[in-house]
Motif scaffolding. Structure first.
Motif: not given
Length: 207
Positions: A120-125, A159-168
């Protein structure tokens, strides 16, 4: 001076690749990911070039086999330095009194396995990276330069997180913490390296 321009060239290549083609790559390879950015590295229990440094970058890429699991590759590059005040070094009946600049360059690369908890918008991994590590341990004296190069096996959990602020979700930001260990062994002006331990932080972009 050559090392200074070497770093500038690497950084320029990473920035051009990262910002010039993210949307196109995301459309061509919808199940893949690419990450690039800045790396801050802290040597652990090190007697050579032990000062923390922000002179590093990283690049990761991979393909999601399932919704959560991906395989890929990575390339990191980092340089740590430390100025050592004047000391006396002995070898047999000979001795040398000098100050020096210690520099340790590390270039690990290899394969990675990642587990993504959400898409989703926040993607921990979390991920595990395995591969090889090339290192250069350098002691720069007033009149000469001592350098020892070595290869070793490299392992690193992250350990990290990806943050996607845009809709697509074609562009986002990456934040990660890591630990890395390499089996490299080197020796430079009285200091022996038997394994490399590092922890650090990565901040960059992802698409």
């Amino acid at each position: 001076m050559k090392r200074k321009y070497h770093w500038r060239a690497w950084i320029l290549i990473v920035l051009i690749f990262a910002f010039a083609t993210p949307k196109a790559l995301a459309q061509i390879f919808p199940h893949s990911y690419y990450q690039a950015g800045w790396q801050f590295n802290i040597p652990v229990a090190s007697r050579f070039a032990s000062e923390s440094s922000g002179m590093g970058f990283y690049f990761d890429g991979g393909y999601y086999l399932t919704h959560h699991i991906s395989i890929g590759g990575f390339l990191n590059c980092h340089s740590n330095s430390e100025r050592i005040s004047r000391r006396i070094y002995t070898s047999g009946t000979a001795s040398l009194s000098t100050d020096q600049m210690q520099t340790l360059l590390q270039l690990p690369f290899g394969l990675s396995l990642r587990y993504r908890f959400a898409a989703r918008t926040w993607q921990p991994y979390i991920s595990v990276k395995l591969g090889a590590n090339y290192s250069e341990a350098t002691s720069v004296l007033r009149t000469e330069r001592i350098e020892d190069r070595s290869w070793g096996f490299y392992a690193s959990p992250e350990a990290g997180i990806n943050i996607f602020p845009f809709r697509d979700k074609w562009f986002g930001f990456n934040i990660a913490a890591y630990y890395g260990y390499a089996t490299n062994r080197s020796s430079a002006l009285g200091e022996r390296i038997a394994g490399l331990n590092n922890v650090g932080l990565r901040i960059g972009i992802t698409f």
